[in-house]
Design a protein around this motif. Structure first.
Motif, PDB file in Angstrom:
ATOM      1  N   ASP B  27       0.843  -1.200   0.000  1.00  0.00           N
ATOM      2  CA  ASP B  27       0.000   0.000   0.000  1.00  0.00           C
ATOM      3  C   ASP B  27       0.880   1.254   0.000  1.00  0.00           C
ATOM      4  O   ASP B  27       2.039   1.210   0.417  1.00  0.00           O
ATOM      5  CB  ASP B  27      -0.891   0.056   1.255  1.00  0.00           C
ATOM      6  N   GLY B  28       0.329   2.369  -0.460  1.00  0.00           N
ATOM      7  CA  GLY B  28       1.025   3.647  -0.393  1.00  0.00           C
ATOM      8  C   GLY B  28       0.276   4.596   0.524  1.00  0.00           C
ATOM      9  O   GLY B  28      -0.912   4.414   0.790  1.00  0.00           O
ATOM     10  N   ILE B  29       1.002   5.593   1.042  1.00  0.00           N
ATOM     11  CA  ILE B  29       0.357   6.630   1.861  1.00  0.00           C
ATOM     12  C   ILE B  29       0.703   7.985   1.265  1.00  0.00           C
ATOM     13  O   ILE B  29       1.877   8.257   0.972  1.00  0.00           O
ATOM     14  CB  ILE B  29       0.830   6.566   3.327  1.00  0.00           C
ATOM     15  N   LEU B  30      -0.307   8.801   1.035  1.00  0.00           N
ATOM     16  CA  LEU B  30      -0.118  10.133   0.473  1.00  0.00           C
ATOM     17  C   LEU B  30      -0.635  11.171   1.458  1.00  0.00           C
ATOM     18  O   LEU B  30      -1.793  11.107   1.891  1.00  0.00           O
ATOM     19  CB  LEU B  30      -0.889  10.252  -0.858  1.00  0.00           C
ATOM     20  N   PHE B  31       0.252  12.111   1.835  1.00  0.00           N
ATOM     21  CA  PHE B  31      -0.142  13.159   2.780  1.00  0.00           C
ATOM     22  C   PHE B  31      -0.562  14.404   2.001  1.00  0.00           C
ATOM     23  O   PHE B  31       0.170  14.856   1.108  1.00  0.00           O
ATOM     24  CB  PHE B  31       1.017  13.477   3.728  1.00  0.00           C
ATOM     25  N   ILE B  32      -1.733  14.930   2.330  1.00  0.00           N
ATOM     26  CA  ILE B  32      -2.230  16.142   1.668  1.00  0.00           C
ATOM     27  C   ILE B  32      -2.763  17.112   2.726  1.00  0.00           C
ATOM     28  O   ILE B  32      -2.972  16.733   3.883  1.00  0.00           O
ATOM     29  CB  ILE B  32      -3.350  15.823   0.640  1.00  0.00           C
ATOM     30  N   GLN B  33      -2.990  18.354   2.318  1.00  0.00           N
ATOM     31  CA  GLN B  33      -3.499  19.393   3.216  1.00  0.00           C
ATOM     32  C   GLN B  33      -2.692  19.389   4.530  1.00  0.00           C
ATOM     33  O   GLN B  33      -1.471  19.262   4.503  1.00  0.00           O
ATOM     34  CB  GLN B  33      -5.008  19.209   3.417  1.00  0.00           C
ATOM     35  N   ASP B  34      -3.374  19.495   5.701  1.00  0.00           N
ATOM     36  CA  ASP B  34      -2.628  19.509   6.957  1.00  0.00           C
ATOM     37  C   ASP B  34      -1.958  18.168   7.266  1.00  0.00           C
ATOM     38  O   ASP B  34      -1.130  18.070   8.172  1.00  0.00           O
ATOM     39  CB  ASP B  34      -3.551  19.892   8.124  1.00  0.00           C
ATOM     40  N   GLY B  35      -2.288  17.150   6.505  1.00  0.00           N
ATOM     41  CA  GLY B  35      -1.632  15.850   6.671  1.00  0.00           C
ATOM     42  C   GLY B  35      -0.136  15.915   6.427  1.00  0.00           C
ATOM     43  O   GLY B  35       0.624  15.100   6.951  1.00  0.00           O
ATOM     44  N   VAL B  36       0.324  16.911   5.652  1.00  0.00           N
ATOM     45  CA  VAL B  36       1.758  16.993   5.337  1.00  0.00           C
ATOM     46  C   VAL B  36       2.602  17.274   6.587  1.00  0.00           C
ATOM     47  O   VAL B  36       3.806  17.052   6.569  1.00  0.00           O
ATOM     48  CB  VAL B  36       2.081  18.053   4.244  1.00  0.00           C
ATOM     49  N   TYR B  37       1.977  17.733   7.673  1.00  0.00           N
ATOM     50  CA  TYR B  37       2.753  17.929   8.917  1.00  0.00           C
ATOM     51  C   TYR B  37       3.298  16.611   9.466  1.00  0.00           C
ATOM     52  O   TYR B  37       4.177  16.613  10.319  1.00  0.00           O
ATOM     53  CB  TYR B  37       1.900  18.636   9.977  1.00  0.00           C
ATOM     54  N   HIS B  38       2.777  15.491   8.995  1.00  0.00           N
ATOM     55  CA  HIS B  38       3.339  14.195   9.392  1.00  0.00           C
ATOM     56  C   HIS B  38       4.760  14.003   8.862  1.00  0.00           C
ATOM     57  O   HIS B  38       5.490  13.151   9.351  1.00  0.00           O
ATOM     58  CB  HIS B  38       2.489  13.037   8.836  1.00  0.00           C
ATOM     59  N   CYS B  39       5.137  14.775   7.837  1.00  0.00           N
ATOM     60  CA  CYS B  39       6.368  14.463   7.093  1.00  0.00           C
ATOM     61  C   CYS B  39       7.622  15.080   7.694  1.00  0.00           C
ATOM     62  O   CYS B  39       8.725  14.783   7.262  1.00  0.00           O
ATOM     63  CB  CYS B  39       6.219  14.940   5.649  1.00  0.00           C
ATOM     64  N   CYS B  40       7.477  15.989   8.663  1.00  0.00           N
ATOM     65  CA  CYS B  40       8.658  16.616   9.239  1.00  0.00           C
ATOM     66  C   CYS B  40       8.867  16.130  10.673  1.00  0.00           C
ATOM     67  O   CYS B  40       7.975  15.556  11.272  1.00  0.00           O
ATOM     68  CB  CYS B  40       8.546  18.128   9.158  1.00  0.00           C
ATOM     69  N   PRO B  41      10.081  16.372  11.222  1.00  0.00           N
ATOM     70  CA  PRO B  41      10.399  15.852  12.550  1.00  0.00           C
ATOM     71  C   PRO B  41       9.492  16.464  13.619  1.00  0.00           C
ATOM     72  O   PRO B  41       9.086  17.600  13.451  1.00  0.00           O
ATOM     73  CB  PRO B  41      11.852  16.286  12.774  1.00  0.00           C
ATOM     74  N   PRO B  42       9.207  15.777  14.727  1.00  0.00           N
ATOM     75  CA  PRO B  42       9.627  14.394  15.004  1.00  0.00           C
ATOM     76  C   PRO B  42       8.874  13.429  14.115  1.00  0.00           C
ATOM     77  O   PRO B  42       7.662  13.432  14.128  1.00  0.00           O
ATOM     78  CB  PRO B  42       9.246  14.212  16.473  1.00  0.00           C
ATOM     79  N   CYS B  43       9.606  12.656  13.333  1.00  0.00           N
ATOM     80  CA  CYS B  43       8.933  11.864  12.299  1.00  0.00           C
ATOM     81  C   CYS B  43       8.219  10.655  12.882  1.00  0.00           C
ATOM     82  O   CYS B  43       8.811   9.826  13.567  1.00  0.00           O
ATOM     83  CB  CYS B  43       9.900  11.433  11.208  1.00  0.00           C
ATOM     84  N   LEU B  44       6.920  10.622  12.604  1.00  0.00           N
ATOM     85  CA  LEU B  44       6.084   9.539  13.116  1.00  0.00           C
ATOM     86  C   LEU B  44       6.078   8.356  12.176  1.00  0.00           C
ATOM     87  O   LEU B  44       5.386   7.390  12.384  1.00  0.00           O
ATOM     88  CB  LEU B  44       4.645  10.055  13.254  1.00  0.00           C
ATOM     89  N   LEU B  45       6.893   8.479  11.115  1.00  0.00           N
ATOM     90  CA  LEU B  45       6.755   7.489  10.047  1.00  0.00           C
ATOM     91  C   LEU B  45       7.879   6.467  10.035  1.00  0.00           C
ATOM     92  O   LEU B  45       7.926   5.608   9.161  1.00  0.00           O
ATOM     93  CB  LEU B  45       6.700   8.216   8.692  1.00  0.00           C
ATOM     94  N   ASP B  46       8.797   6.535  11.025  1.00  0.00           N
ATOM     95  CA  ASP B  46       9.928   5.616  11.039  1.00  0.00           C
ATOM     96  C   ASP B  46       9.479   4.168  11.138  1.00  0.00           C
ATOM     97  O   ASP B  46      10.139   3.270  10.632  1.00  0.00           O
ATOM     98  CB  ASP B  46      10.853   5.941  12.227  1.00  0.00           C
ATOM     99  N   SER B  47       8.338   3.961  11.795  1.00  0.00           N
ATOM    100  CA  SER B  47       7.880   2.583  11.993  1.00  0.00           C
ATOM    101  C   SER B  47       7.206   2.007  10.740  1.00  0.00           C
ATOM    102  O   SER B  47       6.913   0.820  10.682  1.00  0.00           O
ATOM    103  CB  SER B  47       6.886   2.529  13.164  1.00  0.00           C
ATOM    104  N   VAL B  48       6.952   2.876   9.752  1.00  0.00           N
ATOM    105  CA  VAL B  48       6.280   2.371   8.547  1.00  0.00           C
ATOM    106  C   VAL B  48       7.247   1.505   7.740  1.00  0.00           C
ATOM    107  O   VAL B  48       8.394   1.886   7.497  1.00  0.00           O
ATOM    108  CB  VAL B  48       5.767   3.540   7.675  1.00  0.00           C
ATOM    109  N   SER B  49       6.774   0.343   7.346  1.00  0.00           N
ATOM    110  CA  SER B  49       7.619  -0.609   6.617  1.00  0.00           C
ATOM    111  C   SER B  49       8.141  -0.023   5.305  1.00  0.00           C
ATOM    112  O   SER B  49       7.492   0.800   4.667  1.00  0.00           O
ATOM    113  CB  SER B  49       6.782  -1.868   6.327  1.00  0.00           C
ATOM    114  N   GLN B  50       9.342  -0.497   4.896  1.00  0.00           N
ATOM    115  CA  GLN B  50       9.917  -0.057   3.628  1.00  0.00           C
ATOM    116  C   GLN B  50       9.083  -0.533   2.434  1.00  0.00           C
ATOM    117  O   GLN B  50       9.257  -0.059   1.313  1.00  0.00           O
ATOM    118  CB  GLN B  50      11.362  -0.575   3.489  1.00  0.00           C
ATOM    119  N   ASP B  51       8.157  -1.489   2.681  1.00  0.00           N
ATOM    120  CA  ASP B  51       7.254  -1.957   1.621  1.00  0.00           C
ATOM    121  C   ASP B  51       6.248  -0.900   1.209  1.00  0.00           C
ATOM    122  O   ASP B  51       5.559  -1.055   0.196  1.00  0.00           O
ATOM    123  CB  ASP B  51       6.420  -3.153   2.108  1.00  0.00           C
TER     124      ASP B  51
END
Lengths: 120, 96, 111
Positions: B27-51
């Motif tokens: 699956d893919g995840i796309l951040f849009i609108q205020d969702g893009v705040y997920h993309c900067c530190p502290p990054c909540l996405l480290d646990s997301v699999s490389q798949d």
């Protein structure tokens, strides 16, 4: 008409907005068109299932009444995400209608095999 | 069947945790609108699999001054690629 | 019959003929609304009308066809819980027609 499997995920508490009712109406509409419909409670959506609600006190319609009609529209089994229940300290005995509780893997599989996922 | 998950609200909502419970390999995840705040530190996405591929809408990053702050795992995409992504995956699951 | 010819009665219906104020319903209103649909009410009709009103009281919504039939089946058995039975009484758009005669709002989600 070609039959598709649709999963409706209801994630909002019942009375703060009209979204909970909206998801029910959308699912019933899909059922009327003879589609295969799954109905999953997740996040704050599990608050819709709490027993002994009387929304007349805030001039609303009690959501449980509408949920009971799912079965009459052929949506046989309501599904609940177990993690959402645990996060809110709820268990099967606290719920107003019979439901099937799904673990994380079952929830993931449900979303994966559905043709369409409507998430509100 | 693969899914593209779109997230349009900020991390304060905790929605990413619910989303990740549904995310399957591929699956893919796309951040849009205020969702893009997920993309900067502290990054909540480290646990997301490389798949799982991670994307963010370039326009929304630019608007919020985040384009040069995002984690290396995130691929910025424009509107054209956004549309292509919705076709590349079998379905879209939106989190808002 | 005169009270149903009055402007006041016509004003109590919406443009499709559903009662605007549900409390105004009584059996004589049902007879008149059925007459306007070319239906003469028999005991078989009343049984379904009472049932749909019970449905509305319980679930706080008017049922679309699929739910109406399931409910009739649940309450009155499978002989009557079939589309053909209800449609013979109330015609092709049975769920809408029964709701109208029973003084309920138009069902959502009806095809």
């Amino acid at each position: 008409m070609q039959q598709k499997s649709l999963t409706f995920i209801t994630r909002q508490a019942p009375y703060g907005s009209n979204k909970a009712k909206l998801v029910i109406d959308a699912a019933l509409a899909a059922a009327v068109f003879e589609q295969q419909v799954n109905f999953l409670f997740m996040d704050d959506g599990v608050f819709q299932l709490v027993q002994n609600q009387t929304a007349e006190s805030i001039s609303s319609k009690t959501i449980g009444r509408a949920l009971e009609t799912l079965e009459l529209y052929g949506i046989e089994q309501a599904l609940v995400d177990s993690v959402s229940l645990e996060e809110r300290a709820l268990s099967a005995e606290d719920l107003a209608i019979p439901v099937k509780i799904l673990n994380v893997e079952q929830v993931r599989q449900l979303a994966a095999r559905s043709d369409v996922v409507i998430n509100l | 069947m693969s899914a593209l998950h779109t997230i349009s609200v900020s991390p304060t909502n905790g929605l990413i945790n619910s989303c990740l419970r549904l995310v399957c390999p591929g699956d893919g995840i796309l951040f849009i609108q205020d969702g893009v705040y997920h993309c900067c530190p502290p990054c909540l996405l480290d646990s997301v699999s490389q798949d799982n591929a991670l994307f963010a809408l370039r326009e929304d990053l630019l608007a919020r001054g985040l384009l040069c702050k995002i984690s290396e795992r995130i691929t910025p995409v424009g509107f054209g690629r956004f549309v292509e992504l919705t076709i590349d995956y079998d379905k879209v699951i939106s989190w808002s | 019959m005169s009270k149903f010819n009055s402007q006041a009665f016509n004003d109590s219906l919406d443009e499709e003929g559903y009662l605007l104020i549900l409390d105004r319903w009584d059996e004589s209103v049902a007879v008149e609304l059925a007459f306007r649909e070319n239906i003469k009410l028999t005991e078989a009709h009343w049984e379904i009308i009472r049932l749909i009103r019970k449905f509305y009281q319980r679930y706080q919504m008017a049922p679309a066809s699929r739910a109406l039939i399931s409910y009739v089946k649940k309450e009155l058995g499978s002989d009557k819980g079939r589309s053909v039975y209800v449609m013979r009484l109330f015609g092709g758009s049975a769920a809408k027609t029964v709701a109208k005669i029973a003084g309920l709002p138009k069902p959502d989600n009806c095809i």
